[in-house]
Write an enzyme that holds these catalytic residues in place. Structure first.
Site, PDB file in Angstrom:
ATOM      1  N   GLU A 281       0.720  -1.100   0.035  1.00  0.00           N
ATOM      2  CA  GLU A 281      -0.174  -0.127   0.094  1.00  0.00           C
ATOM      3  C   GLU A 281       0.816   1.163   0.228  1.00  0.00           C
ATOM      4  O   GLU A 281       0.592   2.243  -0.493  1.00  0.00           O
ATOM      5  CB  GLU A 281      -0.964   0.027   1.097  1.00  0.00           C
ATOM      6  N   ASP A 421      -4.923  -9.472  -7.963  1.00  0.00           N
ATOM      7  CA  ASP A 421      -5.023  -8.737  -9.176  1.00  0.00           C
ATOM      8  C   ASP A 421      -3.853  -7.956  -9.837  1.00  0.00           C
ATOM      9  O   ASP A 421      -3.627  -8.086 -11.037  1.00  0.00           O
ATOM     10  CB  ASP A 421      -6.284  -7.563  -8.859  1.00  0.00           C
ATOM     11  N   GLU A 532     -19.942  -4.696  -3.840  1.00  0.00           N
ATOM     12  CA  GLU A 532     -18.794  -5.045  -3.647  1.00  0.00           C
ATOM     13  C   GLU A 532     -18.351  -6.599  -4.262  1.00  0.00           C
ATOM     14  O   GLU A 532     -17.208  -6.661  -4.905  1.00  0.00           O
ATOM     15  CB  GLU A 532     -18.163  -5.214  -2.234  1.00  0.00           C
ATOM     16  N   GLU A 553     -12.746   0.378 -10.510  1.00  0.00           N
ATOM     17  CA  GLU A 553     -12.291  -0.611 -11.577  1.00  0.00           C
ATOM     18  C   GLU A 553     -13.219  -0.645 -12.712  1.00  0.00           C
ATOM     19  O   GLU A 553     -12.795  -0.850 -13.723  1.00  0.00           O
ATOM     20  CB  GLU A 553     -12.299  -2.073 -11.067  1.00  0.00           C
TER      21      GLU A 553
END
Length: 654
Positions: A281, A421, A532, A553
């Site tokens: 992150e 991902d 979600e 996304e």
């Protein structure tokens, strides 16, 4: 034995019109065994909360500098007599409240017991009475102390600033000149796209509205809690929203906002913090955000900050394989992995495999160039690609957990959504970032193998010319799809190149179908906001996890498809989604996600995600801007949508 249709058997069965609790005995049992325990539990819970309220108000915490301020404000008589009465109330009042609550609970229990002898009333009346009784025990937790005052930095100083032209557009890098001259490879993007100025400016106005709420209530904190009108720090108080917003503010030409953000980074951002930071992150948000701000502005201050941060993250890579641990203390350098990965040293695929763009870019931005950072970011990918394949995992796909000490996979679950991902995303994007040169061929080969594995094993066609993205576990596909997986549409679009070969055409067709499915996650929702997760069976989808946290996304894939095809349908989809977000997210004090997308009007979750500024609003803006604003032959986005310049590379260890 009675026959199935005999009258005696029919009499023995309850009829379909007779509801549970319709008899006197049923109602008595419901009161005795359901209502009385509920009343008792509620009474004890009420008394416990009153006790904890008294305990908390009597001992305010002061574990942080901000906590010191709050503790002092509670310990010092307030100039506001109303607030003073609330904070410094006589403790005997709490005892009085407890006695009153106990008496009320006893009275309610007695009333319920007395009602046990009453055989009157329908099940509906009983339910209504129970709801009213429970409502009488509702309590309100004390308000949080007032948020400490927020001070914005000045925007003064001499440094590069965005300069919008007469149309409101800001030049980004070469502004499309390199793409037109052939100085960078042609990715097959449509040329000549012109801005929809009205809609572009509506998105810019939304950015101003949301960001000014952050500036007002939480400037310097990681994120804003709009309903509470205060900040929250989930990333070590590194100003995540400021850093995630820098490039968006520049691209949108918001000069004053950008200048204040830039000066906060210069004056207040430091990394000598006793904070256990996520390497992933912190890299994608902070390192990526600072690098993008440098690439757009040329401001050398950002590079110095990047080097300081990279040095703080470097100890996480000190493992036998060079695959970093997930967490590192920025002050002490102590690194570790979270317990939930199953064993010490086991790390998450997306987290160790999504560092090469940022560390590779840093190597090229420092003067003189320092290959150390590029090797640091690429080594984990090389090690993982060379590790023996896991049984029951299809060719080209990768499990989610990896042992950083022994260089082996530790499970067989596959996902291109959560935890997997950006591994697949970066295999492609590092190749694009490196100028698609022959030296970067190893990245393309790895992505091509992975893309084929996804197409063959995880893409499931729907009933409406769309397609879903499954995960993999137990030797087969799992028919659930994260909103996170919607990025796959944009990834296949980026990987489709000029769309000339059969393989490129297959990628673009998959991108089209996945993007349509992700748009429908919004269009099929009562709030026009996607959940979600969804599940899918028989080609149709249903809601899984019902919340929404402002994810980007879906609009990301719509943006790529518009830049690739020029089809105005994608702009219309984007506008519908933006208008829905403006309606559902916006409050007077900021923009926030939703707890349940099925409920309209919705209940909000009280967080403005930093990636809402970095990604969601940026993609909305760019789809309505002209194609020379962040031209996709000249720039490539990291997984936090921070644009990094495409530069031809001559070496790679992958």
């Amino acid at each position: 034995m009675r026959a199935e249709g005999s009258p005696s058997l029919l009499r023995a069965k309850p009829t379909s019109t007779r509801a549970y609790g319709a008899s006197k005995t049923s109602r008595r049992r419901a009161r005795r065994y359901v209502l009385l325990p509920i009343v008792g539990c509620a009474a004890w819970a009420f008394l416990f909360v009153l006790y904890k309220q008294h305990e908390v108000l009597g001992e305010p915490s002061a574990s942080t500098p901000r906590g010191d301020t709050r503790a002092a404000s509670l310990a010092t008589p307030s100039s506001d007599p109303e607030r003073a009465r609330g904070v410094h109330a006589d403790p005997r009042a709490a005892e009085t409240h407890e006695e009153s609550a106990a008496a009320a609970a006893a009275a309610a229990a007695a009333a319920a017991a007395a009602a046990d002898d009453d055989d009157e009333g329908t099940p509906e009346e009983l339910r209504d009475a129970a709801e009213k009784l429970m409502a009488s025990f509702e309590w309100t937790l004390p308000d949080e102390p007032p948020a400490p005052p927020v001070t914005r930095t000045s925007g003064a100083g001499t440094f590069p600033r965005p300069e919008p032209d007469a149309t409101g557009a800001t030049r980004t890098g070469a502004g499309g000149d390199d793409a037109r001259s052939g100085a960078v490879p042609d990715g097959g993007w449509v040329r000549g796209i012109r801005a929809d100025v009205e809609r572009r400016d509506a998105v810019r106005a939304a950015m101003v509205d949301a960001y000014e709420s952050y500036e007002k209530y939480a400037f310097g904190d990681d994120e804003l809690r709009p309903l509470a009108k205060r900040g929250k720090n989930a990333f070590g108080a590194l100003g995540a929203t400021i850093i995630d917003s820098l490039d968006t503010l520049w691209i949108m030409g918001l000069t004053e906002h950008y200048s204040r953000a830039r000066n906060w980074v210069d004056e207040f951002l430091y990394f000598d913090r006793d904070w256990e930071a996520s390497v992933f992150e912190t890299t994608i948000r902070v390192l990526g955000g600072l690098l993008a701000a440098y690439d757009l502005s040329g401001d050398e201050m950002y590079v110095a900050k990047c080097v300081e941060l990279a040095e703080r993250l470097e100890p996480a890579f000190a493992t036998p394989t060079g695959v970093p641990k997930n967490i590192v203390n920025l002050k002490t350098g102590e690194a570790k992995t979270p317990a939930w990965t199953g064993a010490p040293g086991v790390v998450v695929l997306a987290e160790f495999g999504s560092l090469a763009m940022e560390f590779g870019a840093l190597s090229e931005r420092v003067v003189p160039n320092d290959e150390k950072w590029r090797v640091l970011g690429e080594t984990p990918v090389r090690v993982a690609l060379r590790a023996p394949a896991q049984r029951h995992v299809p060719r080209g796909l990768f499990p989610l957990y990896f042992d950083s000490a022994r260089a082996r996979w530790t499970n067989d679950k596959v996902s291109v959504g959560a935890m997997g991902d950006s591994w697949y995303e970066y295999l492609l994007k590092v190749w694009v970032q490196g100028g698609r040169t022959e030296a970067m061929r190893g990245w393309l080969d790895a992505w091509t193998s992975a893309a084929d594995g996804v197409l063959k094993n995880l893409i499931v066609d729907g009933n409406d010319d769309d397609a879903f993205v499954a995960s993999w576990a137990g030797g087969g596909p799992v028919h659930e799809m994260d909103h996170l997986s919607c990025f796959v549409g944009g990834m296949f679009c980026l990987g489709s190149g000029a769309g000339v070969t059969d393989q490129e055409k297959a990628y673009l067709e998959a991108a089209r179908k996945i993007t349509r499915a992700c748009y429908k996650m919004y269009a099929d929702s009562p709030t026009f906001i996607a959940p979600e997760t969804i599940g899918f069976r028989g080609g149709a989808a249903h809601v899984g996890v019902k919340s929404n946290v402002q994810r980007p996304e879906a609009i990301e894939s719509i943006f790529y498809m518009y830049r690739k095809t020029g089809d105005e349908m994608y702009r219309e989809w984007a506008w519908e989604m933006f208008c829905a977000m403006r309606t559902q997210y916006r409050t007077e004090s900021g923009w926030t996600g939703l707890k349940d997308v099925r409920v309209n009007p919705p209940e909000r979750d009280d967080v403005t995600q930093s990636f809402f500024f970095a990604e969601t609003l940026k993609y909305f803006y760019l789809i309505f801007a002209d194609a020379d604003v962040v031209h996709l032959d000249e720039w490539v986005f990291n997984t936090e949508a921070h644009p990094l310049q495409v530069r031809a590379r001559k070496t790679s260890i992958v």
